[in-house]
Write an enzyme that holds these catalytic residues in place. Structure first.
Site, PDB file in Angstrom:
ATOM      1  N   HIS A 208      -9.169   1.890   3.951  1.00 12.13           N
ATOM      2  CA  HIS A 208      -7.792   2.096   3.495  1.00 12.13           C
ATOM      3  C   HIS A 208      -7.671   3.063   2.331  1.00 12.13           C
ATOM      4  O   HIS A 208      -6.585   3.288   1.833  1.00 12.13           O
ATOM      5  CB  HIS A 208      -7.155   0.757   3.103  1.00 12.13           C
ATOM      6  CG  HIS A 208      -7.699   0.212   1.811  1.00 12.13           C
ATOM      7  ND1 HIS A 208      -8.879  -0.471   1.742  1.00 12.13           N
ATOM      8  CD2 HIS A 208      -7.247   0.295   0.543  1.00 12.13           C
ATOM      9  CE1 HIS A 208      -9.130  -0.804   0.490  1.00 12.13           C
ATOM     10  NE2 HIS A 208      -8.152  -0.344  -0.267  1.00 12.13           N
TER      11      HIS A 208
HETATM   12  C1  UD1 Z   1      -3.551  -0.689  -3.195  1.00 11.31           C
HETATM   13  C2  UD1 Z   1      -4.374  -0.294  -4.418  1.00 11.31           C
HETATM   14  C3  UD1 Z   1      -5.835  -0.157  -4.014  1.00 11.31           C
HETATM   15  C4  UD1 Z   1      -6.339  -1.407  -3.323  1.00 11.31           C
HETATM   16  C5  UD1 Z   1      -5.425  -1.728  -2.147  1.00 11.31           C
HETATM   17  C6  UD1 Z   1      -5.851  -2.989  -1.444  1.00 11.31           C
HETATM   18  C7  UD1 Z   1      -3.255   1.114  -6.102  1.00 11.31           C
HETATM   19  C8  UD1 Z   1      -3.159   2.481  -6.649  1.00 11.31           C
HETATM   20  N1  UD1 Z   1      -3.958   0.988  -4.963  1.00 11.31           N
HETATM   21  O1  UD1 Z   1      -3.617   0.363  -2.264  1.00 11.31           O
HETATM   22  O2  UD1 Z   1      -6.619   0.061  -5.178  1.00 11.31           O
HETATM   23  O3  UD1 Z   1      -7.654  -1.191  -2.877  1.00 11.31           O
HETATM   24  O4  UD1 Z   1      -4.081  -1.888  -2.642  1.00 11.31           O
HETATM   25  O5  UD1 Z   1      -5.065  -3.235  -0.329  1.00 11.31           O
HETATM   26  O6  UD1 Z   1      -2.730   0.188  -6.679  1.00 11.31           O
HETATM   27  N2  UD1 Z   1       2.227  -1.579   2.661  1.00 11.31           N
HETATM   28  C9  UD1 Z   1       2.777  -2.468   3.562  1.00 11.31           C
HETATM   29  N3  UD1 Z   1       2.804  -3.789   3.220  1.00 11.31           N
HETATM   30  C10 UD1 Z   1       2.332  -4.268   2.046  1.00 11.31           C
HETATM   31  C11 UD1 Z   1       1.782  -3.352   1.125  1.00 11.31           C
HETATM   32  C12 UD1 Z   1       1.736  -2.026   1.455  1.00 11.31           C
HETATM   33  O7  UD1 Z   1       3.202  -2.096   4.631  1.00 11.31           O
HETATM   34  O8  UD1 Z   1       2.395  -5.494   1.817  1.00 11.31           O
HETATM   35  C13 UD1 Z   1       2.148  -0.155   3.028  1.00 11.31           C
HETATM   36  C14 UD1 Z   1       3.304   0.659   2.503  1.00 11.31           C
HETATM   37  O9  UD1 Z   1       3.608   1.626   3.450  1.00 11.31           O
HETATM   38  C15 UD1 Z   1       2.721   1.341   1.285  1.00 11.31           C
HETATM   39  C16 UD1 Z   1       1.278   1.520   1.682  1.00 11.31           C
HETATM   40  O10 UD1 Z   1       0.966   0.390   2.489  1.00 11.31           O
HETATM   41  O11 UD1 Z   1       3.352   2.540   0.974  1.00 11.31           O
HETATM   42  C17 UD1 Z   1       0.348   1.580   0.500  1.00 11.31           C
HETATM   43  O12 UD1 Z   1       0.532   0.454  -0.352  1.00 11.31           O
HETATM   44  P1  UD1 Z   1       0.191   0.587  -1.938  1.00 11.31           P
HETATM   45  O13 UD1 Z   1       0.326  -0.728  -2.601  1.00 11.31           O
HETATM   46  O14 UD1 Z   1       0.933   1.728  -2.514  1.00 11.31           O
HETATM   47  O15 UD1 Z   1      -1.307   1.033  -1.930  1.00 11.31           O
HETATM   48  P2  UD1 Z   1      -2.559   0.490  -1.105  1.00 11.31           P
HETATM   49  O16 UD1 Z   1      -3.026   1.576  -0.216  1.00 11.31           O
HETATM   50  O17 UD1 Z   1      -2.263  -0.833  -0.492  1.00 11.31           O
END
Ligand code: UD1
Length: 363
Positions: A208
């Protein structure tokens, strides 16, 4: 004398298993009171609520509901929604864990309001400032009063950065506290059996990191060696929402015995990893969990901020070139596994943290 409050902040999936044992250790004391805040950085049931239920974490009295956004928007939103909570709770300390945006956002608000911050999982460095997590780690460490460290490299990094040794506490690994506590419960679910998998006869993949998954061509290149492995054995791939978005657009991610599925609960994934022949990942925490489980791990990155998983554990840093990933996979499958569990990864890290906090918080 009333109990001093400790505000515990969690926001994203890898935070929940770190916060759970700290909350439990605080609950055992009558002179400290844990107050939980969920920023809502992660919000899907499988990325959030399921973890609270499975790990027995109490319902957080504060939910900030920030959701997704750009780094700037998400971090700013957490900061502005966290500030009034801090004012209301007036804690003696704020505890942040890991390296996600919720970690730095809450820490920054707290120190500016004059509340000391404890950073759990301090000192880890990938030395790669293109990783958002590396920036979060550096900044959070710079402003925290207590730096709770999981492995000796973290102590060395902080020393090199000129940090006062009195702030640094090598306490072990709270994520491993949770793993040891829930390992048997996870095994009892017999996840491989329910998925028709032979224990020791399958691999698990997670991916991811933005640098691996955001660009469809890069993602396809990372998956090529995995698809070769999937010709030999089932490869189970619980897909993170970030990765799912790119995979579905790119039309990649099928072939052989590669099995895509939705993100799993904590117990299901722990059960799945525990009986795997091999784990392939770009996650930080999974490198540590496989080390404790004694399961070979191939890390699909050029660096790791958790070097002890390579020097003592079961981890191999494969880099990102397909040929290097292929050879790391075949080495991991043929070489005997010789990992050993790092010192202090013994299930008692959270208790050590709470002991330090108790001594230093002026009661
Ligand atoms: C975040 C953390 C990363 C961690 C990861 C674990 C930061 C900078 N990154 O990355 O260090 O390893 O979490 O999972 O804080 N989304 C959903 N549902 C959710 C959450 C996210 O659909 O419940 C999707 C959304 O489209 C979102 C994307 O995932 O834009 C990324 O989510 P985000 O929290 O920004 O970063 P992660 O890639 O999850």
């Amino acid at each position: 004398m009333s109990a001093r409050r400790v505000l515990l902040v969690a926001g994203a999936r890898p935070n929940f298993m770190k916060v759970a044992p700290i909350a439990a250790a605080l609950r055992k004391r009558d002179d400290l009171e844990a107050v939980l805040v969920h920023t809502g950085q992660h919000y899907d049931r499988a990325m959030s609520e399921l973890f609270f239920e499975q790990l027995g974490i109490e319902e957080p009295p504060y939910r900030l509901g920030v959701g997704s956004g750009s780094h700037a928007a998400q971090t700013a939103e957490i900061m502005s929604r966290f500030e009034p909570v801090l004012g209301e709770v007036r804690p003696a300390a704020v505890v942040v864990v890991g390296d996600v945006n919720s970690t730095i956002a809450a820490a920054l608000v707290a120190v500016k309001e004059g509340t000391p911050v404890a950073h759990v999982e301090a000192g880890l460095r990938s030395f790669d400032r293109t990783m958002p997590e590396e920036i979060n780690r550096l900044l959070t460490d710079a402003i925290s009063t207590w730096l709770f460290v999981t492995e000796p490299s973290g102590v060395e990094n902080l020393q090199r950065e000129g940090v006062d040794p009195a702030r640094v506490h090598l306490v072990g690994n709270v994520m491993i506290d949770t793993l040891l506590r829930f390992r048997e419960r996870a095994a009892a679910l017999d996840v491989p059996g329910t998925m028709g998998l032979e224990p020791g006869g399958y691999a698990v993949l997670t991916m991811h990191r933005p640098s691996n998954v955001d660009d469809p061509e890069t993602l396809a290149a990372r998956l090529a060696p995995v698809l070769s492995l999937a010709e030999e054995m089932p490869v189970v791939f619980p897909v993170h929402p970030r990765t799912r978005a790119v995979l579905s657009g790119a039309g990649t991610g099928s072939g052989g015995q590669l099995r895509l599925c939705d993100p799993m609960g904590y117990l299901e994934f722990l059960g799945l990893m525990s009986s795997a022949r091999l784990v392939l990942t770009d996650s930080g925490g999974i490198q540590e969990e496989t080390t404790v489980l004694g399961v070979p791990c191939v890390t699909l990155r050029d660096n790791t901020e958790r070097p002890i998983t390579v020097t003592q554990g079961t981890n191999r840093l494969a880099g990102t070139r397909p040929d290097r990933i292929r050879s790391a996979i075949s080495e991991a499958l043929t070489a005997p596994s010789t990992g050993r569990v790092p010192d202090l990864w013994d299930g008692r890290a959270a208790e050590r943290i709470v002991d330090v906090l108790r001594l230093s918080i002026d009661g």
